[in-house]
Design an enzyme around this catalytic site. Structure first.
Site, PDB file in Angstrom:
ATOM      1  N   GLY A  73      -5.023  10.550  -8.414  1.00  0.00           N
ATOM      2  CA  GLY A  73      -6.000   9.729  -7.709  1.00  0.00           C
ATOM      3  C   GLY A  73      -6.802  10.447  -6.659  1.00  0.00           C
ATOM      4  CG  ASP A 112      -8.454   5.669 -11.536  1.00  0.00           C
ATOM      5  OD1 ASP A 112      -8.461   4.508 -11.234  1.00  0.00           O
ATOM      6  OD2 ASP A 112      -8.723   6.039 -12.614  1.00  0.00           O
ATOM      7  CB  THR A 113      -9.486   5.855  -5.250  1.00  0.00           C
ATOM      8  OG1 THR A 113     -10.700   6.050  -5.955  1.00  0.00           O
ATOM      9  CG2 THR A 113      -9.743   5.759  -3.779  1.00  0.00           C
ATOM     10  CB  THR A 114      -4.975   8.098  -2.635  1.00  0.00           C
ATOM     11  OG1 THR A 114      -3.692   7.576  -2.228  1.00  0.00           O
ATOM     12  CG2 THR A 114      -5.468   9.070  -1.558  1.00  0.00           C
ATOM     13  CB  SER A 153     -11.428   9.081  -4.809  1.00  0.00           C
ATOM     14  OG  SER A 153     -11.596   8.948  -6.196  1.00  0.00           O
TER      15      SER A 153
END
Length: 581
Positions: A85, A387-389, A406
């Site tokens: 992510g 998709d990423t944190t 991300s």
């Protein structure tokens, strides 16, 4: 007794799988049965998508680090532990509440497209494609995360960057056990990278395979190491930001791109600079939601709230079709404007009229209570030049950090520069190829961005630092969480655990997602009653029920009470935890 046991065993054996009943959840002494307790702590708190990263942040706070120090340390750990992510090949955005100046600060750490690749050259390389591809070198833009770390640290850090990066370096060298949800995302990313029609876009995949997939996708509980990333972090700890953008790391990235035929160059890295920006806020039910301006999509959440404040949501059934219909239509209307006007503000000025109460009322008046809008379209016209944190940390001084980072589409482009241990982002896929659109590709330009941190204020004081990762889910997720808290009295954990919707479709800054289905798809979780699902379908919504959690984002939040005590919540759809002391 023996005969009775034999009879019971025989009956059990006679049951087919179809006859078996699923064991449901247990009960709770307080709160909703489908949720769990928020976490309370007085001195400091961290909420991240990986339990070990939350502990890293807490250790930094206990050692006297600021919330920014702890956020950087946690983000570095997540770049190792959750590379599905995020990572230093991607971009970063942050909102910081500084108790000393009693002010919110925003940071836009997004990178630009290569200066040596013109629009015409890009179109020539794309051939007949409708847009930029998800993988390979063409969607790669300058990584802005490292610049973001050092900019935040320069203003708000208390410990050295070497100390902040030390925990991630140790984990990268010694290894850590992979957590279950991240293992699932590793599996999904590898399948995409190897998919026919997609793998051909990636000019070189040996480095990525050696770094992440040497023995296939890492499994839950498996020890994972990344010694190359440890070396890169050590270089940053010793030589600072300059090593990444003007020094040895920049030279390595430049040489790699030249080797595979990519357009990114040393000069692009050397020219990079992030910027401090002013968050904008809108009022809703006694609170203010604050978001960063474009090139991100945060203002879409503000537009949604300005539409919804024209209805009394608290009088509606939270699980009923009336409320879902209004919220989905507000999202669709806001995203029409997002698709038309959101772009790099250096090339296209954002129309501030979009955030006015009057405009919110105009858009609300378009909603038909009896039917989903067929073609809402953007508002305006407005004058326009052109998709990423997710993690959050709070410390004992009252500083609160909302940070999102991300690589875009899962792990990113599939390209890992030689020996550096991280993957380049593919954020450039979000450029439009329409020459008339504000978000059209141009050299040295920042693409439209999905990642957005959020912050909520009350009576001029910091209230909730929160975010919800996951593409276009983010602004609609921010709004759903706030509605749950402000209109329906849910606590911080329940507001995130409650079943969500994710409307995906319609217009986007890259064009229509699906010309044949312009309405798109309304995905809902199983917690939405079947009667509501059927009623929404009758209103014209294309509803699909999904139980995998993937579509609905990843939520973390920290609330500050009037007595100074922090309340933390994390995401059941991810591996994360809240840690406090």
């Amino acid at each position: 007794m023996r005969a009775l046991l034999t009879l019971i065993a025989g009956l059990a054996g006679a049951l087919t799988m179809a006859d078996a009943q699923e064991l449901g959840p247990g009960g709770r002494p307080v709160g909703e049965a489908w949720s769990r307790s928020p976490v309370y702590a007085q001195n400091g708190m961290a909420a991240t998508a990986q339990p070990l990263a939350s502990q890293v942040a807490l250790d930094v706070l206990k050692d006297g680090g600021s919330a920014v120090d702890a956020a950087i340390a946690a983000n570095a750990a997540l770049g190792l532990m959750e590379p599905t992510g995020n990572g230093i090949g991607g971009d970063l955005f942050a909102i910081v509440w500084d108790p000393e100046t009693e002010k919110l600060y925003g940071y836009n750490g997004s990178g630009r497209s290569p200066m040596g690749l013109s629009y015409d050259q890009l179109k020539e390389r794309l051939s007949e494609a409708d847009g930029l591809p998800p993988f390979g070198s063409l969607p790669v833009s300058v990584p802005g995360a490292v610049d973001g770390w050092f900019a935040l640290h320069e203003r708000f850090g208390r410990r050295s960057m070497a100390k902040n990066l030390a925990p991630a370096i140790q984990y990268a060298e010694d290894g850590f056990p992979v957590s279950p949800v991240i293992a699932r995302y590793f599996e999904m990313n590898l399948a995409r990278f190897e998919q026919d029609g997609l793998k051909e876009q990636i000019e070189e995949f040996d480095n990525a395979r050696a770094t992440y997939f040497e023995n296939g996708a890492p499994k839950a509980g498996e020890l994972f190491k990344n010694p190359d990333l440890a070396k890169t972090y050590r270089t940053l700890a010793k030589k600072g930001r300059k090593a990444f953008y003007e020094g040895e790391l920049a030279r390595t990235m430049d040489a790699y791109m030249k080797r595979i035929g990519g357009a990114l160059r040393y000069e692009d890295l050397a020219a990079h600079k992030g910027e401090w920006v002013e968050p904008a806020c809108v009022s809703y039910k006694g609170a203010e939601l604050c978001e960063l301006p474009p090139n991100g999509q945060g203002f879409a959440a503000l537009q949604m709230l300005n539409i919804l404040k024209n209805a009394n949501l608290a009088s509606m059934d939270r699980a009923g079709p009336e409320l879902f219909h209004l919220m989905v239509e507000a999202k669709r209307l806001a995203f029409e404007d997002l698709a038309r006007y959101y772009a790099d503000p250096e090339t296209s000025e954002f129309p501030r009229e979009l955030l006015s109460d009057e405009y919110g009322a105009e858009r609300f008046a378009l909603i038909d209570q009896e039917r989903a809008l067929e073609n809402p379209g953007p508002g305006g016209p407005f004058e326009s030049d052109g998709d990423t944190t997710y993690l959050t940390v709070a410390d004992s001084s009252g500083m609160m950090v909302s940070l999102i980072q991300s690589n875009y589409r899962g792990m990113g482009s599939g390209l890992v520069p030689d020996g550096l241990g991280f993957m380049f982002q593919d954020r450039g896929q979000l450029f439009s190829l329409d020459p008339e659109h504000p978000n059209v590709y141009a050299p040295g330009k920042r693409p439209f961005h999905t990642i957005i941190p959020a912050f909520a204020m009350k009576d001029g004081k910091p209230w909730i630092s929160f975010g919800l990762m996951g593409g276009a889910m983010q602004p609609q997720g921010h709004v759903q969480v706030l509605v749950n808290i402000l209109d329906f009295g849910m606590n911080l954990q329940e507001a995130g655990d409650a079943a969500r919707f994710n409307h995906n479709g319609g217009a986007r800054p890259v064009g229509m997602l699906n010309e044949k289905r312009p309405y798109g798809v309304l995905s809902v979780e199983p917690g939405v009653p079947s009667e509501t699902v059927e009623a929404l379908r009758a209103l014209g919504h294309n509803v699909e029920v999904s139980d995998n959690g993937i579509l609905f984002g990843g939520y973390q939040a920290i609330m500050r009470q009037d007595n100074g005590v922090y309340v933390g919540a994390t995401e059941m759809r991810k591996d994360g935890t809240v840690a406090g002391y």
